[in-house]
Design a protein around this motif. Structure first.
Motif, PDB file in Angstrom:
ATOM      1  N   VAL B 163      40.304  35.404  54.215  1.00  0.00           N
ATOM      2  CA  VAL B 163      40.497  34.629  52.935  1.00  0.00           C
ATOM      3  C   VAL B 163      40.206  33.128  53.235  1.00  0.00           C
ATOM      4  CG1 VAL B 163      42.389  33.693  51.390  1.00  0.00           C
ATOM      5  CG2 VAL B 163      42.554  36.162  52.162  1.00  0.00           C
ATOM      6  N   GLN B 302      46.752  29.131  45.984  1.00  0.00           N
ATOM      7  CA  GLN B 302      45.701  30.177  45.650  1.00  0.00           C
ATOM      8  C   GLN B 302      45.435  30.874  47.108  1.00  0.00           C
ATOM      9  OE1 GLN B 302      45.320  31.831  42.770  1.00  0.00           O
ATOM     10  NE2 GLN B 302      44.447  33.735  44.394  1.00  0.00           N
ATOM     11  N   SER B 306      46.139  34.567  48.228  1.00  0.00           N
ATOM     12  CA  SER B 306      45.147  35.679  48.403  1.00  0.00           C
ATOM     13  C   SER B 306      45.681  36.241  49.687  1.00  0.00           C
ATOM     14  CB  SER B 306      43.923  35.102  48.338  1.00  0.00           C
ATOM     15  OG  SER B 306      43.550  34.639  47.088  1.00  0.00           O
ATOM     16  N   GLU B 309      47.976  38.726  49.394  1.00  0.00           N
ATOM     17  CA  GLU B 309      47.671  40.063  48.625  1.00  0.00           C
ATOM     18  C   GLU B 309      46.852  41.025  49.272  1.00  0.00           C
ATOM     19  OE1 GLU B 309      45.339  38.512  45.142  1.00  0.00           O
ATOM     20  OE2 GLU B 309      47.275  37.697  44.138  1.00  0.00           O
ATOM     21  N   ALA B 328      38.258  37.414  50.491  1.00  0.00           N
ATOM     22  CA  ALA B 328      38.544  36.460  49.084  1.00  0.00           C
ATOM     23  C   ALA B 328      37.963  35.119  49.432  1.00  0.00           C
ATOM     24  CB  ALA B 328      40.147  36.723  48.795  1.00  0.00           C
TER      25      ALA B 328
END
Lengths: 350, 350
Positions: B163, B302, B306, B309, B328
């Motif tokens: 990420v 974010q 992420s 996630e 991501a």
DNA sequence: GCCTCAGATGTGAGCGCTAACAATGTTGCC
DNA sequence: GGCAACATTGTTAGCGCTCACATCTGAGGC
């Protein structure tokens, strides 16, 4: 039953491979004295070969020790808490503990209850609360679970062991420094209401003024952010424009100071020529501002370290000694840089 | 055997008080469907009365799930990592996970091995590594244990899910912005060598220059600190004094920018009058500097979200899908403020 | 009326480990 | 040689929980 396919190996597998009992493996792992060197070697080899790792849950289940310390944090994005958290992690590691972090969702009682529950769910052995607001500390002191618990910046009277920086002394030194430079009084842009650190800084400032017999202007409360510093700086500039005597300001943290500096600059107020400014925290940036900010340095590393020390002591104590909650105070030191100067026309001390 | 003195109650105690079997208590706790409402109420009451809490170790032992996520952090004192860590904690909480933090003692391979071991000792279910240095990511990719593992800012090619913020795009936008203002070229004060974020920013800067056919000055490498920004700013000021064309600088982070601003100020270089400056990060202070810094905002919240996630996805996946590691990318947006202006004599785009 | 089926509950085993105790082997000393 | 003292190892019984399964109830269908 003895087949383990690709599953993670357990102690019995190691034992089988090393040709000993699982208990001997346990002994090797726990460094028990009476195991033959040759056996130790064999067991170690088997562990290595299988890539065995002891299952901490099974261990915790029987020993009733999780080796886990909880940290309750409010806003680890601020400089101080972030530093303190790092220091706590380091100190905990050295003592053989792990650290689980839970952050508070707000300062409501409900949030404290939830965070506490979250920590308890993990059966942490003890907990450090980085909760500088009065409301949080009070909620924490009430909740019976989750002991031992050490409060960082928790204020007194809560019955909890407390570790804190000498905010009051630091503020006193800052204010005193300005008075010594010949300023008749010192204005104060305070921190967020209800924050114990902020209140202690107000106290220190007030004491210095009182001692010097200086007038005590009403402090203005910000919220620690540069923005609020800017807004309150604007207000102070306005007062000055309207003839008030504003020659020195003690701002409750460096971030707000940056806003104040900006507000003064926009209003043609020179720092330190017209107004002297002192901040608090000594964040890395302050030294390279223009002017470099005179500020008060807090030793967050020591703070975190002390918190863990107190917690471990309470842990070792086994819950006795409730009578006198332990305390530790970390000093705060003034760092004089460029943003402070003698009051114009005043001789100052040097 | 049924007496428990003052010891913490266990499930059997609750069962006895509620007049049910321990298994029914377990069902209530785990929200199983087929339990009579009246029974649920009775069990709940018993739990409340005894102050019972389920023992997570016992639970983890049998379910083989610890509900623990590990976070490997390098320096959580920097703004970005601190923010990201907070976001990870939040996201993990929402997903019902706890977070254990381990910080790296340095960037050596040995430090990575130790930190990894520490995480494994706790049997975390998965791990997020906030390790922006190339060396760390490589060491991490090698170590077989500790999967699934998501790297934040980990760069590609490591075979790990990654990420990251679009550093390259952000840097491109920053440089482009300066070129658009009519600057013939843009100097770059880069981040610490070996930091992937820093390298990506160099790439973006280079691409913008190449695209515009602008000359590419050698980038100077700092270490992210205000001090290093100051020193390299001094160097740039020196070059300018010796006649080099220095009208625009892209600095790899805001903290260094503050140092650069100071260095320029000391040398009588006006920002943005003489030289335009763009930073990176958008730390809260930038808006209140004089001049307010044009910078690139990274969405750390974010980023953390992420990361969790992806980790949870990998967890659900059960270790399949090794073929194509997930990725991501979080966008970075330019924030134009006061520190950039058209090159003197150049018309610019507006 | 009896059988079926689903809902509600209980029983037994075992997760992987450590603590206590038991059972060996080993040494030293009279 | 015999016996105490110790070193070394093994055996057994849980820690507190969840899973798989067994059991028991009552509603519904023929």
């Amino acid at each position: 039953m003895s087949e383990r396919d690709g599953r993670t190996p357990v102690m019995a597998d190691v034992a089988r491979l090393a040709g000993v009992s699982h208990q001997t493996v346990s002994r090797v792992l726990n460094g028990h004295p009476n195991v033959r060197t040759e056996t130790v070697t064999r067991v170690r080899a088997a562990i290595e070969e299988l890539g065995y790792r002891r299952n901490p849950s099974a261990r915790a289940l029987v020993t009733r020790r999780t080796n886990l310390l909880g940290v309750l944090t409010f806003d680890s994005t601020l400089f101080g808490p972030a530093r303190t958290l790092a220091a706590i992690e380091n100190a905990a590691r050295e003592a053989g503990y792990f650290v689980s972090v839970v952050s508070l969702d707000g300062v409501t009682r409900q949030a404290v209850i939830e965070a506490t529950a979250r920590l308890a769910e993990q059966s942490v052995e003890g907990c450090v609360a980085l909760a500088p607001q009065r409301a949080v500390v009070e909620a924490l002191a009430d909740l019976s679970g989750l002991r031992p618990l050490v409060a960082v910046e928790g204020g007194g009277g809560s019955g909890l062991p407390v570790v804190r920086v000498d905010q009051e002394g630091g503020a006193y030194a800052a204010t005193r420094h300005l008075l010594d430079l010949g300023h008749r009084t010192v204005h104060h842009i305070a921190g967020k209401r209800d924050w114990l650190e902020g209140e202690a800084r107000v106290e220190g400032w007030r004491r210095a003024l009182a001692e010097a017999g200086a007038p005590v202007p009403a402090p203005a409360h910000g919220d620690w952010s540069p923005r609020s510093g800017y807004e309150l700086g604007l207000r102070l500039a306005g007062e000055r424009a309207r003839g008030a005597e504003v020659t020195a300001a003690f701002v409750a943290n460096d971030q707000m100071s940056i806003g104040v500096l900006r507000a003064f600059h926009e209003n043609g107020i020179e720092v330190p020529g017209d107004v002297s400014v002192v901040g608090f925290d000594d964040i890395p940036e302050t030294e390279y501002l223009t002017p470099a900010l005179t500020t008060v340095r807090q030793d967050f590393t020591q703070l975190g370290r002390s918190a863990v020390e107190l917690l471990l002591a309470a842990l070792a104590d086994g819950g006795t000694g409730d009578a006198a909650p332990a305390r530790a105070v970390v000093p705060a030191r003034l760092r004089v840089r460029e943003s402070t100067a003698p009051a114009s026309g005043a001789p100052g001390h040097w």
